[in-house]
Design an enzyme around this catalytic site. Sequence first.
Site, PDB file in Angstrom:
ATOM      1  N   CYS A 185     -14.012  -0.426   7.680  1.00  0.00           N
ATOM      2  CA  CYS A 185     -12.829   0.027   8.424  1.00  0.00           C
ATOM      3  C   CYS A 185     -13.031  -0.199   9.921  1.00  0.00           C
ATOM      4  O   CYS A 185     -12.101  -0.099  10.699  1.00  0.00           O
ATOM      5  CB  CYS A 185     -12.552   1.484   8.153  1.00  0.00           C
ATOM      6  SG  CYS A 185     -13.835   2.525   8.797  1.00  0.00           S
ATOM      7  N   LYS A 208     -15.619  13.772  -4.465  1.00  0.00           N
ATOM      8  CA  LYS A 208     -14.994  12.901  -5.480  1.00  0.00           C
ATOM      9  C   LYS A 208     -15.140  11.472  -4.951  1.00  0.00           C
ATOM     10  O   LYS A 208     -14.359  11.017  -4.131  1.00  0.00           O
ATOM     11  CB  LYS A 208     -13.516  13.278  -5.626  1.00  0.00           C
ATOM     12  CG  LYS A 208     -12.846  12.901  -6.923  1.00  0.00           C
ATOM     13  CD  LYS A 208     -12.865  11.451  -7.302  1.00  0.00           C
ATOM     14  CE  LYS A 208     -11.898  10.581  -6.527  1.00  0.00           C
ATOM     15  NZ  LYS A 208     -12.121   9.129  -6.781  1.00  0.00           N
TER      16      LYS A 208
HETATM   17  P1  NAD Z   1      -8.532   3.774  -1.682  1.00  0.00           P
HETATM   18  O1  NAD Z   1      -7.455   4.386  -0.882  1.00  0.00           O
HETATM   19  O2  NAD Z   1      -8.161   2.852  -2.800  1.00  0.00           O
HETATM   20  O3  NAD Z   1      -9.429   4.914  -2.383  1.00  0.00           O
HETATM   21  C1  NAD Z   1      -9.942   6.004  -1.654  1.00  0.00           C
HETATM   22  C2  NAD Z   1     -10.038   7.208  -2.573  1.00  0.00           C
HETATM   23  O4  NAD Z   1      -8.729   7.558  -3.010  1.00  0.00           O
HETATM   24  C3  NAD Z   1     -10.869   6.951  -3.826  1.00  0.00           C
HETATM   25  O5  NAD Z   1     -11.703   8.064  -4.063  1.00  0.00           O
HETATM   26  C4  NAD Z   1      -9.827   6.797  -4.916  1.00  0.00           C
HETATM   27  O6  NAD Z   1     -10.257   7.263  -6.171  1.00  0.00           O
HETATM   28  C5  NAD Z   1      -8.664   7.635  -4.417  1.00  0.00           C
HETATM   29  N1  NAD Z   1      -7.364   7.127  -4.866  1.00  0.00           N
HETATM   30  C6  NAD Z   1      -7.031   5.834  -5.124  1.00  0.00           C
HETATM   31  N2  NAD Z   1      -5.741   5.744  -5.492  1.00  0.00           N
HETATM   32  C7  NAD Z   1      -5.233   6.999  -5.445  1.00  0.00           C
HETATM   33  C8  NAD Z   1      -3.939   7.545  -5.702  1.00  0.00           C
HETATM   34  N3  NAD Z   1      -2.916   6.788  -6.067  1.00  0.00           N
HETATM   35  N4  NAD Z   1      -3.775   8.880  -5.547  1.00  0.00           N
HETATM   36  C9  NAD Z   1      -4.798   9.662  -5.162  1.00  0.00           C
HETATM   37  N5  NAD Z   1      -6.044   9.190  -4.906  1.00  0.00           N
HETATM   38  C10 NAD Z   1      -6.262   7.879  -5.043  1.00  0.00           C
HETATM   39  O7  NAD Z   1      -9.542   3.068  -0.663  1.00  0.00           O
HETATM   40  P2  NAD Z   1     -10.749   2.096  -0.977  1.00  0.00           P
HETATM   41  O8  NAD Z   1     -10.219   0.774  -1.421  1.00  0.00           O
HETATM   42  O9  NAD Z   1     -11.748   2.769  -1.837  1.00  0.00           O
HETATM   43  O10 NAD Z   1     -11.395   1.947   0.476  1.00  0.00           O
HETATM   44  C11 NAD Z   1     -10.989   1.016   1.411  1.00  0.00           C
HETATM   45  C12 NAD Z   1      -9.998   1.605   2.389  1.00  0.00           C
HETATM   46  O11 NAD Z   1     -10.591   2.706   3.060  1.00  0.00           O
HETATM   47  C13 NAD Z   1      -9.601   0.633   3.483  1.00  0.00           C
HETATM   48  O12 NAD Z   1      -8.235   0.794   3.722  1.00  0.00           O
HETATM   49  C14 NAD Z   1     -10.430   1.083   4.680  1.00  0.00           C
HETATM   50  O13 NAD Z   1      -9.900   0.733   5.931  1.00  0.00           O
HETATM   51  C15 NAD Z   1     -10.418   2.545   4.478  1.00  0.00           C
HETATM   52  N6  NAD Z   1     -11.508   3.180   5.205  1.00  0.00           N
HETATM   53  C16 NAD Z   1     -11.185   3.918   6.301  1.00  0.00           C
HETATM   54  C17 NAD Z   1     -12.189   4.522   7.032  1.00  0.00           C
HETATM   55  C18 NAD Z   1     -11.869   5.366   8.226  1.00  0.00           C
HETATM   56  O14 NAD Z   1     -12.707   6.148   8.616  1.00  0.00           O
HETATM   57  N7  NAD Z   1     -10.704   5.251   8.816  1.00  0.00           N
HETATM   58  C19 NAD Z   1     -13.530   4.369   6.639  1.00  0.00           C
HETATM   59  C20 NAD Z   1     -13.807   3.607   5.515  1.00  0.00           C
HETATM   60  C21 NAD Z   1     -12.781   3.029   4.794  1.00  0.00           C
END
Ligand code: NAD
Length: 499
Positions: free
Chosen positions: A280, A172
Amino acid sequence: MRIVEHLIGGGRVSGGTRKKDIFNPSTGEVQAQVELGTPADLDRAVELAKAAQPAWAATNPQKRARIMFEYKRLVESRMDELAELLSSEHGKVVADARGDVQRGLDVIEFACGIPHVLKGEYTQGAGPGIDVYSMRQPLGIGAGITPFNFPAMIPMWMFGVSVAVGNAMIIKPSERDPSVPMRLAELFLEAGAPEGILQVVNGDKEMVDAILDHPDISGVSFVGSSDIAHYVYKRGVENGKRVQAMGGAKNHGIVLPDADLDQVVNDLSGAAFGSAGERCMALPVVVPVGEQTANELREAMLPAIEKLRVGVSNDPDADYGPVVTAEHRTRVENWIKTGVDEGAELVVDGRGFSMQGHEKGFFMGPSLFDHVKPEMQSYKEEIFGPVLQIVRAESFEEALALPSKHQYGNGVAIFTRNGHAAREFAQRVDVGMVGINVPIPVPVAYHSFGGWKRSAFGDHGQHGMEGVRFWTKLKTVTQRWPDGSGVGDENVFVIPTMG
Ligand code: NAD
């Protein structure tokens, strides 16, 4: 208008009545729409996965590996197409987008060796006539929920290992840039994988919740922001699933007085501002130790920041492109305002940046803060934009305490020529991935990626052997083949020992 559907079974299918805009961050225009699927769309994918997975798991691992080899070749041959598509939806420059695909391919390459890593352990003669062996069996159906910032690498982190060990996977992707994950799944079919083994369902929270509640999905891997990661972890675990959920980050770069300052400035420019800071493993906080180090570093950073070239994502000379959406730019700008209100010194202000000819694009100039304090909210939280914060420390111990006490614990780097200090730092810092004179210490594919504290919920890292452990269940068999002589049959009422 181009519509991004779902990849269920052998091809693209429509599902869901709601849609979400996909922007081109360089122009600010809507370039496509993604369908937001429903639980019924997920059910369709799960049914097909259930039908396909047992035969896939029973396929000998060498044959599965051959498909991974072919997949690697195919993705490599489409590198240009994938990188351009990725860059047009994400906004990162094309060279960086190629890196995104390549880091994912490294995991596919690891997965090509899956027969070797699945061999298990064996002890002959663990007791009289007794042998013990272990095997790793697939979980069944897995799901991967991915963020916008690495739309190629992170799906491949997950499905690369999971399908190779014999699972069926449903990805997803982020709603903001789902086209590359769709292409990656199509190419997997082209590589010879059976239908139903790698599928993509698009959607938002409704789809995520359907995944977390689905009784036939056994393992969920999530990467995204920490609050959502925590939510996904709790809900998935409550439903009896195995869950790994990687969250946000605030990585620090510690600069000791003996560091090579030219190297630090060069590394910081890329690690803080590359990909507009939307990584990240970016390095958005730098901690110079001692006033002199701090003053020299600040002076040296200014011309380096001046030289940074912000450009449209397909400009080969651009150092970094726009941020992903207008909404995200506003969020980053609000954090800059918070920093100013909290009393940090805004040395370079990247707000209000406009690109000639692309006035509607989501561009931001680089920003630099000095005299940021640990109690400031803008330090405690992740900004995820082209913003570098200087937090001055007086001693090694003070510098070591900053990342160790921070709520996030993804990555950290130390810059020094002193081996003893570096070793001490690596041993004691409370963070999952450490770089020594390496600004972005993302582990190679055959090691494992994973932060600590609020940067990761769950027990296993991504890819490498941790990935194999996450996507498999360990089974241990203790066997004997009695010959009727009665050896080992004495005293059946006590706990068996091998003595
Ligand atoms: P996000 O949390 O907004 O979204 C991630 C996923 O969660 C998406 O597929 C989205 O559709 C889903 N999602 C969003 N809101 C949701 C909700 N309320 N309930 C359930 N699912 C939901 O993250 P983003 O903005 O796409 O990505 C950036 C973030 O990801 C940053 O915080 C970054 O640090 C983190 N990140 C972490 C790593 C790691 O390995 N630690 C790697 C890459 C990115």
